[in-house]
Design a protein around this motif. Structure first.
Motif, short mmCIF file in Angstrom:
data_model
loop_
_atom_site.label_atom_id
_atom_site.label_comp_id
_atom_site.label_asym_id
_atom_site.label_seq_id
_atom_site.Cartn_x
_atom_site.Cartn_y
_atom_site.Cartn_z
N ARG A 149 0.86 -7.20 -5.54
CA ARG A 149 -0.16 -6.15 -5.65
C ARG A 149 0.36 -4.81 -5.15
N ASP A 209 -1.57 3.74 -10.90
CA ASP A 209 -0.57 2.67 -10.88
C ASP A 209 -1.06 1.47 -10.08
N THR A 210 -2.21 1.60 -9.46
CA THR A 210 -2.77 0.49 -8.70
C THR A 210 -3.05 -0.68 -9.62
N THR A 255 -1.06 -0.96 -4.43
CA THR A 255 -2.25 -0.13 -4.26
C THR A 255 -1.80 1.26 -3.87
N VAL A 256 -2.22 2.23 -4.66
CA VAL A 256 -1.82 3.62 -4.42
C VAL A 256 -3.05 4.44 -4.09
N SER A 257 -3.02 5.08 -2.95
CA SER A 257 -4.14 5.92 -2.54
C SER A 257 -3.80 7.39 -2.70
N ALA A 280 -4.67 -3.90 -13.93
CA ALA A 280 -5.51 -3.11 -13.03
C ALA A 280 -6.91 -3.70 -12.99
N PRO A 331 -2.43 7.03 -8.29
CA PRO A 331 -3.52 6.06 -8.05
C PRO A 331 -3.72 5.12 -9.24
N LEU A 348 0.86 -1.17 0.00
CA LEU A 348 0.00 0.00 0.00
C LEU A 348 0.90 1.23 0.00
#
Length: 125
Positions: free
Chosen positions: A120, A92-93, A122-124, A40, A90, A11
């Motif tokens: 995995r 890039d998630t 996950t970019v927020s 994605a 984001p 994350l």
């Protein structure tokens, strides 16, 4: 037979950096050129970046321009490929896959004979 194991997915927040790793075990001749692809949610698998057997040549997707560094370490019994991504976005998630067995750097997924299970990211915001 080439076995690939990815790691490093996590994350992250937008703007962060992340380094993915892929350990390839097998005969060096079979490992060949390696690459990263990503998938994605709801989208098809797409090319990210590729590196030649020697590590001297690389090829990246336009969306990574100026934001990534790919490298590989061929010393020892295993080849390890790295992908450092900077200024994460984001978009890039995705699930990032390592691929190997290509004759040269290429964005064509069908050119790679071996695939890992994915790691995995996950970019927020």
């Amino acid at each position: 037979q080439v076995h690939l194991v990815e790691s490093g997915g996590d994350l992250a927040q937008a703007g962060d950096s992340l380094t993915l790793s892929c350990v390839a075990s097998g005969r060096s001749f079979d490992i060949g050129a390696m690459g990263w692809f990503r998938e994605a949610p709801g989208k098809e698998r797409e090319f990210v970046e590729s590196i030649s057997t020697s590590g001297f040549n690389t090829y990246y997707a336009d969306f990574l321009k100026g934001r990534s560094t790919i490298s590989r370490d061929n010393a020892g019994a295993e080849n390890t490929m790295y992908l450092k991504m900077n200024n994460l976005r984001p978009e890039d998630t995705a699930l990032y896959y390592c691929a190997a067995g290509a004759g040269g750097i290429t964005a064509q997924a069908t050119s790679y004979k071996n695939w890992g299970q994915g790691t995995r990211v996950t970019v927020s915001t």
